[in-house]
Design an enzyme around this catalytic site. Structure first.
Site, mmCIF file in Angstrom:
data_model
loop_
_atom_site.group_PDB
_atom_site.id
_atom_site.type_symbol
_atom_site.label_atom_id
_atom_site.label_comp_id
_atom_site.label_asym_id
_atom_site.label_seq_id
_atom_site.Cartn_x
_atom_site.Cartn_y
_atom_site.Cartn_z
ATOM 1 N N ASN A 1 -0.888 22.572 -75.520
ATOM 2 C CA ASN A 1 -1.402 22.712 -76.922
ATOM 3 C C ASN A 1 -3.214 22.965 -76.711
ATOM 4 O O ASN A 1 -3.374 24.239 -77.357
ATOM 5 C CB ASN A 1 -1.225 21.097 -77.460
ATOM 6 C CG ASN A 1 -1.759 21.289 -78.909
ATOM 7 O OD1 ASN A 1 -2.262 21.710 -79.246
ATOM 8 N ND2 ASN A 1 -1.155 20.186 -79.348
ATOM 9 N N ASP A 2 -3.934 22.091 -76.337
ATOM 10 C CA ASP A 2 -5.414 22.374 -76.362
ATOM 11 C C ASP A 2 -5.782 23.576 -75.575
ATOM 12 O O ASP A 2 -6.707 24.283 -76.105
ATOM 13 C CB ASP A 2 -6.088 20.997 -75.832
ATOM 14 C CG ASP A 2 -6.164 19.990 -76.678
ATOM 15 O OD1 ASP A 2 -5.573 19.942 -77.957
ATOM 16 O OD2 ASP A 2 -5.918 18.670 -76.298
ATOM 17 N N ILE A 3 -5.055 23.952 -74.537
ATOM 18 C CA ILE A 3 -5.431 25.100 -73.753
ATOM 19 C C ILE A 3 -5.089 26.454 -74.130
ATOM 20 O O ILE A 3 -5.557 27.349 -73.744
ATOM 21 C CB ILE A 3 -4.854 25.052 -72.216
ATOM 22 C CG1 ILE A 3 -3.177 24.802 -72.480
ATOM 23 C CG2 ILE A 3 -5.474 23.767 -71.420
ATOM 24 C CD1 ILE A 3 -2.760 24.964 -71.125
ATOM 25 N N SER B 1 -5.218 15.629 -77.080
ATOM 26 C CA SER B 1 -6.402 15.206 -77.509
ATOM 27 C C SER B 1 -6.703 14.989 -79.181
ATOM 28 O O SER B 1 -7.619 14.612 -79.720
ATOM 29 C CB SER B 1 -7.383 16.177 -77.285
ATOM 30 O OG SER B 1 -7.082 17.466 -77.603
#
Lengths: 500, 530
Positions: free
Chosen positions: A428-430, A469
């Site tokens: 997701n965040d990456i 996050s």
């Protein structure tokens, strides 16, 4: 007692350990490198047991055997996806061992002092050559006691400082690792949690540690008071370890684990100083510096400063985040399979979700099928994908994905525009474009995999929630993104029969 | 009617515009429409020129009716390709819906006539360009075909290969193709041309499309022009007219290119205006005999001065200028298929409940934008869409650093690094010396070893491959259990407490040694080459 042989063996072991770490520069050499490490450890243990650690050697041997069996069982039983937890919990053992050894060192000093006092001789030794009587008594001491016995007052003080350092770092490592284990294993909520007072509490505990360290030195001769001070010091360190890691969010765990790895090394080095054991110092320093560098590399990959990771949570944001426009469009397995059948080049971006769903075997099978059809399938690994550096590489390797199609972010990021299909599996965040587009995003500036530049992006994801996050991901709302909802393993499995 | 509910009758008449070969309904789209609960009608022979027989329609469950009159009477929704003729509009009745290209800006008379008859008209050319509506963007799907066909048409008129070849019979240079205007048609032309092997150049007034052009394999022709360049996003993804200075610069560039270009494909259109003249007569004269110009803007007057709409002409110097306006129709099978799918999506959106009832939702941006008459009112032009169109803001173009700048940057970076390293060494060295001033020699001996080991550790770890970070961690974890040496040295103590604590330490460290190394080996064994 002749320690010449032991020292020589230590030299050999040191070389082997350095080779072992250096050998990890590539996959083939690494297999050899592990053996260097194993042999180095064997040489070190044997040399110690015939030399300065010869007391009760049979018992040592039995204990090592027993520990070996437990370790063996743990290592063979563990799932590859649980590797982060295992590494974390093993760090805690090193930390605890360091605490025990440190306390022992304190007790031993007291015991040696008693022996000398019993013979009505001065201890610590006064400056200058030892008296004949003292020398005779010293000859009667064995092992560690022998090392302590000949120390002067300054040296004993230094010894106490060193053992305190060892205990303190060891205790921080111990509780820190246990908390990290709990977070990684999902037994503790991964969100950053801090007691009221936050970092002031940590700072306070650190200041108190220094005070009690001073008190310990002041009351060093008095037996009960000294051990009390030492225990308070240990308790403070245990608290700091606990509170420090509790305050760090789950997404930063890779950095935390390597940081704890570093700490366990420094603890070993500190103990090495107090025991006067060169190999402990050398290896402790090697491990300590390697862990520190690893943490640094990872912080750089996330574009965060080391301090901000340690202090927990994400860095402060400077304004409201961009609102995300558009809608998430779902797609079914048939649609994804059709796109894959038409694609010439595919890039798969695995994340923690793949590990959680144990989908690596299915992904590997998908890769095999696509490659058999002559498609160019590659994997893009973000430096902080997963919960441990290199986590994804290990999982993919376990599933027999050839490592030469598994590429790092920098190697593959430029290839996305010429790629037909990018599949995001549980990350997701990456892959969050906000890191580049939105200066107010908490992850602004973090390098990300630019998968949205591919012609089509499929995101395999459980539901519409945000990632680890808790940051909204505009990727999911892009025109060329389709959401493939469901458990990663089930989703990929449903694709397999549709690839023809 | 295949499913419950009333269901709508959707009918496609035969196109009456001369030369129009496309048809708005195909057997495939009919099957899909039936799934939505609708029934389909087609006028006999409507698909003939697109290669679809009446029998093929019947096989798909479409009712074939004899003539247009019967079709307009029977259908609730009439679907067409070309804008209707006046007599077709006269056939519409109250409440009937017409879905077709309509060009409301040019066909005011038709528009008013349709409104008078209280029919609803949905103009496929008015579908707003937002991502949700892409599936019904018939302009794009037709433009795509036109772009492809333009290259094929050019190839047909061009006497040489597209691709360069070195053969036993001599060397053939590759054709040089210039595509002006990189909209959908332009990009399709670029793709086709590069696929055929030609060297393809492309130009557009919107610099942000340079990336798309390059992604298709063509070379973007840059203009050295400082004026504020156009932001395509502000005009719904279409080009806007450019300033005279810009136009001059552009023509100058084209003149420079003209002698070397074999094929020119122009696609430049500005919404609601005549096509800009970009390829002037003198440029045509500069081109080699046998060169080809395909003007996709011919219908709007053409980008080339010499274009004659609907004709292929040969200039005095032997340059072929193709001004056909019916490229999609020339590939009627393909374009019917795509257009019918666009129409199907539109009807799908009009009947969201899948119950065969039209829900003409005027709050929906797409439907509102495309509807030009509804309930007796002319609803054109629509209000601006709520969702902004495609195309991101143009990025600041970075200037390529020159060789010298790069060199000087490298040199200064190196200097910076040296300075930092020296500073670190000075601080580190100073600290070590300071410790040495107070600490006894025995401590300093160990300290030297410590400092060296830290240094070696730093040097060694930088080289570790990223993919091996997890094994590295496991191995350092195993190695950090060297703490066992400390416990081994203490276990022989005569104090029972010390022995017990040391024994516990040995046990824990041993678990770690074996566990750590085993896990590392397990991990590394899995890494294998393909």
């Amino acid at each position: 007692m002749d320690f010449g042989f032991t020292i020589a063996a230590y030299a050999v072991a040191t070389v082997l350990f350095v080779l072992s770490l250096g050998g990890l520069s590539n996959q083939e050499k690494a297999k050899r490198a592990v053996w260097y490490g194993i042999v180095g450890m064997a040489v070190a243990v044997v040399a110690t047991m015939v030399g300065p650690g010869s007391g009760l050697w049979l018992m040592s041997l039995v204990l090592i055997g027993l520990g070996g069996i437990i370790g063996w069982q743990l290592a063979t039983r563990v799932q590859m996806t649980q590797m982060p937890e295992l590494v974390a919990i093993m760090h805690s053992l090193v930390g605890l061992a360091a605490v025990l050894v440190g306390i022992n060192a304190h007790l031993e000093i007291g015991r040696v002092a008693e022996v000398f006092a019993g013979a009505e001789l001065a201890f610590p030794q006064p400056e200058g050559p030892m008296t004949m009587a003292a020398y005779d008594l010293w000859l009667g001491l064995t092992d560690f006691a022998a090392i302590i016995g000949k120390k002067t007052a300054v040296e004993v003080t230094i010894l106490r400082i060193e053992l305190m350092l060892g205990i303190w770092i060891g205790a921080v490592t111990f509780t820190g690792s246990v908390v990290a284990y709990g977070k990684l294993a999902g037994r503790i909520n991964s969100a950053p949690v801090q007691l009221p007072g936050g970092h002031m509490l940590n700072a306070g505990a650190a200041v108190a540690s220094v005070i009690f360290a001073g008190l310990y030195l002041a009351f060093a001769e008095s037996g009960v008071a000294a051990i009390l001070m030492l225990l308070v010091l240990t308790a403070l360190a245990l608290f700091i370890g606990y509170h420090l890691i509790m305050g760090i969010g789950g997404a930063d765990m890779p950095v935390v684990v390597s940081m704890l790895n570093s700490y366990s090394g420094w603890a070993a080095a500190a103990i090495g100083f107090s025991l006067g054991n060169e190999l402990l110092i050398v290896v402790g320093a090697l491990v300590g510096s390697s862990g520190a560098i690893l943490s640094y590399i990872m912080c750089k990959a996330m574009n965060r400063s080391f301090i901000s990771v340690i202090l927990g949570g994400f860095g402060g944001t400077s304004g409201p985040q961009m609102a995300v426009e558009g809608e998430q469009v779902a797609i079914d397995a048939a649609g994804v399979a059709a796109a894959l059948n038409d694609a010439d080049s595919v890039i798969i971006i695995p994340g923690y979700g793949m590990a959680v769903a144990q989908a690596q075997q299915s992904v590997s099978e998908l890769t095999r099928k696509l490659r058999a059809k002559g498609k160019n399938v590659r994997f893009a690994i973000h430096p902080v994908a997963g919960r441990l550096p290199g986590h994804m590489n290990v999982l993919l390797a376990e599933a027999k994905v050839p490592y030469d199609i598994v590429l790092e972010m920098d190697e593959i990021n430029d290839d996305f525009p010429s790629t037909d299909v990018a599949i995001v599996i549980g990350s997701n965040d990456i892959v969050n474009p906000a890191a580049q587009d939105d200066p107010n995003s908490p992850i602004a500036g973090m390098p990300v995999l630019e998968c949205w530049k591919a012609k089509q992006v499929f995101v395999s994801k459980r539901g519409q929630g945000t990632g680890y996050s808790g940051i909204e991901n505009p990727l999911f709302f892009k025109e060329n993104t389709r959401m493939f909802y469901g458990d990663a393993k089930a989703s990929v499995d449903s694709l397999l029969p549709l690839i023809d | 009617m295949t499913q419950g509910g009333q269901g709508l009758k959707i009918g496609a008449p035969r196109e009456v515009y001369e030369g129009e070969a496309r048809v708005a309904l195909t057997p495939d789209s009919a099957l899909q429409l039936q799934k939505l609960g609708h029934a389909c009608l087609i006028e006999a022979g409507a698909g003939e020129r697109a290669g679809i027989t009446d029998d093929a329609y019947r096989a798909a469950g479409v009712e074939v009716v004899a003539d247009a009159g019967a079709l307009f009477d029977g259908a609730d929704i009439v679907i067409k390709v070309r804008e209707p003729q006046m007599d077709e509009v006269q056939r519409l009745r109250e409440g009937q819906t017409l879905v077709s290209f309509f060009w409301p800006a040019q066909n005011e008379e038709l528009l008013n006539a349709a409104a008078e008859r209280k029919a609803t008209v949905i103009a496929m050319d008015m579908v707003p360009r937002i991502s949700r509506a892409q599936k019904m963007d018939a302009l794009s799907s037709m433009a795509n075909i036109a772009g492809y066909r333009a290259v094929i048409e050019a190839g047909n008129n061009f006497g040489r290969f597209f691709t360069g070849q070195v053969t036993a019979a001599g060397k053939v240079p590759p054709a040089r193709v210039l595509v002006v205007g990189a909209g959908v048609a332009g990009l399709a032309a670029i793709g086709t041309s590069t696929a055929l092997g030609a060297i393809t150049l492309a130009f557009d007034v919107r610099p942000e499309v340079a990336e798309q052009i390059e992604s298709m394999g063509a070379e973007f022709v840059y203009l050295d022009f400082d004026e504020e360049t156009q932001d395509g996003a502000a005009t719904g993804g279409y080009a806007a007219p450019s300033s005279p200075e810009f136009r001059e610069k552009q023509l100058e560039k084209f003149r420079e290119l003209a002698p070397d270009i074999d094929i020119v494909i122009t696609t430049a259109l500005i919404p609601g205006r005549p096509a800009p003249k970009l390829w002037t007569e003198d440029m045509v004269r500069m081109m080699k005999p046998g060169s080809v110009i395909v003007d996709l803007a011919a219908e709007k007057g053409g980008n080339c001065d010499l274009t004659v709409p609907n004709e292929r002409i040969v200039t005095e110097n032997g340059v072929v200028v193709v001004g056909y306006t019916d490229f999609p129709s020339r590939m009627a099978t393909q374009s019917s298929m795509l257009y019918a799918t666009n129409i199907r999506h539109m009807i799908h959106d009009l009947t969201p409940e899948k119950d065969g009832v039209i829900n003409h939702n005027m709050d929906d941006d797409v439907i509102r934008g495309a509807t030009v008459t509804h309930a007796g009112e002319v609803t054109y032009p629509p209000p601006p869409p709520k969702v902004q169109a495609i195309a991101a803001k143009p990025k600041e173009k970075k200037k390529e650093p020159t060789a010298e700048e790069r060199r000087s940057a490298e040199v200064s970076a190196f200097r910076e690094e040296t300075r930092r390293q020296v500073a670190l060494l000075a601080i580190g060295g100073g600290a070590v010396l300071a410790v040495g001033l107070v600490a006894p020699e025995s401590f300093m001996r160990n300290f030297v070893i410590f400092v060296l080991a830290v240094f070696v550790g730093f040097q060694v770890i930088w080289n570790v491959a990223h993919s091996l970070h997890t094994p590295l961690m496991a191995v350092t974890n195993a190695i950090s259990s060297i703490i066992i040496l400390g416990a081994l040295m203490q276990i022989g103590s005569t104090s029972g407490l010390i022995t017990v604590l040391a024994a516990a330490g040995i046990l824990m460290a041993a678990v770690n040694i074996f566990g750590g190394f085993m896990v590392t080996r397990r991990m590394l064994a899995m890494f294998q080459k393909s």
